[in-house]
Design a protein around this motif. Structure first.
Motif, short mmCIF file in Angstrom:
data_model
loop_
_atom_site.label_atom_id
_atom_site.label_comp_id
_atom_site.label_asym_id
_atom_site.label_seq_id
_atom_site.Cartn_x
_atom_site.Cartn_y
_atom_site.Cartn_z
N LEU A 29 0.85 -1.18 0.00
CA LEU A 29 0.00 0.00 0.00
C LEU A 29 0.89 1.23 0.00
O LEU A 29 1.75 1.37 0.87
N ALA A 30 0.71 2.10 -0.98
CA ALA A 30 1.50 3.33 -1.07
C ALA A 30 0.59 4.54 -0.82
O ALA A 30 -0.48 4.65 -1.42
N LEU A 31 1.06 5.40 0.07
CA LEU A 31 0.31 6.58 0.48
C LEU A 31 1.18 7.81 0.34
O LEU A 31 2.40 7.71 0.22
N ASN A 32 0.56 8.97 0.41
CA ASN A 32 1.31 10.21 0.49
C ASN A 32 1.62 10.43 1.97
O ASN A 32 0.76 10.83 2.74
N GLY A 33 2.86 10.17 2.38
CA GLY A 33 3.25 10.22 3.78
C GLY A 33 3.64 11.60 4.26
O GLY A 33 3.31 12.62 3.65
N LEU A 68 -3.77 8.90 5.47
CA LEU A 68 -5.08 8.78 4.82
C LEU A 68 -6.00 9.94 5.19
O LEU A 68 -6.88 10.31 4.40
N LYS A 69 -5.81 10.52 6.35
CA LYS A 69 -6.61 11.71 6.71
C LYS A 69 -6.25 12.89 5.82
O LYS A 69 -7.11 13.70 5.47
N ARG A 70 -4.98 12.99 5.45
CA ARG A 70 -4.53 14.09 4.58
C ARG A 70 -4.93 13.87 3.13
O ARG A 70 -5.30 14.80 2.43
N SER A 71 -4.81 12.62 2.68
CA SER A 71 -5.15 12.31 1.29
C SER A 71 -5.62 10.87 1.21
O SER A 71 -4.89 9.96 1.61
N TYR A 92 9.27 -15.35 -15.41
CA TYR A 92 8.24 -14.36 -15.69
C TYR A 92 7.54 -14.05 -14.37
O TYR A 92 7.35 -14.92 -13.53
N LEU A 93 7.10 -12.81 -14.21
CA LEU A 93 6.45 -12.35 -12.99
C LEU A 93 5.27 -11.47 -13.38
O LEU A 93 5.39 -10.64 -14.28
N GLU A 94 4.15 -11.66 -12.72
CA GLU A 94 2.97 -10.83 -12.97
C GLU A 94 2.79 -9.83 -11.83
O GLU A 94 3.13 -10.12 -10.68
N SER A 95 2.23 -8.68 -12.17
CA SER A 95 1.91 -7.69 -11.15
C SER A 95 0.59 -7.01 -11.49
O SER A 95 0.21 -6.92 -12.66
N THR A 96 -0.09 -6.59 -10.45
CA THR A 96 -1.32 -5.81 -10.59
C THR A 96 -1.14 -4.52 -9.81
O THR A 96 -0.69 -4.54 -8.67
N VAL A 97 -1.50 -3.41 -10.45
CA VAL A 97 -1.43 -2.11 -9.80
C VAL A 97 -2.85 -1.54 -9.76
O VAL A 97 -3.56 -1.54 -10.76
N VAL A 98 -3.23 -1.08 -8.57
CA VAL A 98 -4.56 -0.52 -8.34
C VAL A 98 -4.40 0.92 -7.87
O VAL A 98 -3.55 1.21 -7.03
N PHE A 99 -5.23 1.80 -8.42
CA PHE A 99 -5.34 3.16 -7.90
C PHE A 99 -6.76 3.31 -7.35
O PHE A 99 -7.71 2.75 -7.91
N GLY A 100 -6.89 4.03 -6.27
CA GLY A 100 -8.20 4.22 -5.70
C GLY A 100 -8.20 5.18 -4.53
O GLY A 100 -7.21 5.88 -4.28
N ARG A 101 -9.29 5.15 -3.82
CA ARG A 101 -9.49 5.99 -2.63
C ARG A 101 -9.75 5.08 -1.45
O ARG A 101 -10.46 4.09 -1.56
N CYS A 102 -9.17 5.44 -0.32
CA CYS A 102 -9.22 4.58 0.87
C CYS A 102 -9.81 5.33 2.05
O CYS A 102 -9.51 6.51 2.27
#
Length: 158
Positions: A29-33, A68-71, A92-102
């Motif tokens: 999980l990546a956030l704006n810290g 998460l309170k900030r963004s 070979y390696l698979e990845s999934t990237v999700v963007f959203g709101r939490c």
């Protein structure tokens, strides 16, 4: 608004990307810290395809909660399904990237329901889940990611 996978030959279908979300146990999980620095942490989660959501648990206070309170904008990544095909040293390696709101769930009954759903993915029995929820449901925070964009790719590590 969201970028497409640059190398189309590496892109996997949305169905394959969702399957990786269903079967993986951990994601990042990546956030704006703090002070504009990215904050990325591994979390256990479960994916609710019918609601297009990812659910995870964590503390109600701390770096994640403050960020998460900030963004509420997040990026969530899972990777796996490593397979050797052509060369025995270059999988070979698979990845999934999700963007959203939490957001953190505020209702205690909804928290308990989601906590049980989440725990059933990781615990060996429902009795153990119920016991754990009884002990910690008031202290745990359940977080919901409303997915806005999903993409996936397959790369070979060479």
């Amino acid at each position: 608004m969201f970028r497409n996978v640059r190398k189309k030959t590496n892109e996997i279908s949305i169905e394959e990307a969702k399957e990786l979300l269903k079967t993986s146990r951990r994601g990042v999980l990546a956030l704006n810290g703090d002070d504009g620095y990215p904050y990325a942490i591994p979390v256990n989660y479960f994916y609710v395809e019918d609601h297009n959501q990812i659910i995870f648990h964590g503390s109600k206070a701390g770096h994640k909660a403050d960020s998460l309170k900030r963004s509420d904008k997040i990026c969530f990544t899972v990777y796996g399904n490593e397979k050797v095909k052509d060369l025995d040293w270059a999988p070979y390696l698979e990845s999934t990237v999700v963007f959203g709101r939490c957001h953190m769930v505020s209702d205690l009954e909804e928290t308990r329901r989601l906590c049980k759903q989440f725990a059933m993915k990781y615990y060996p029995s429902e009795a153990m889940v119920d016991e754990e929820i009884e002990i910690s449901a008031r202290a745990v925070g359940m977080y919901v990611i409303d997915i806005e964009h999903i993409s996936g790719k397959r790369i070979q590590e060479k």
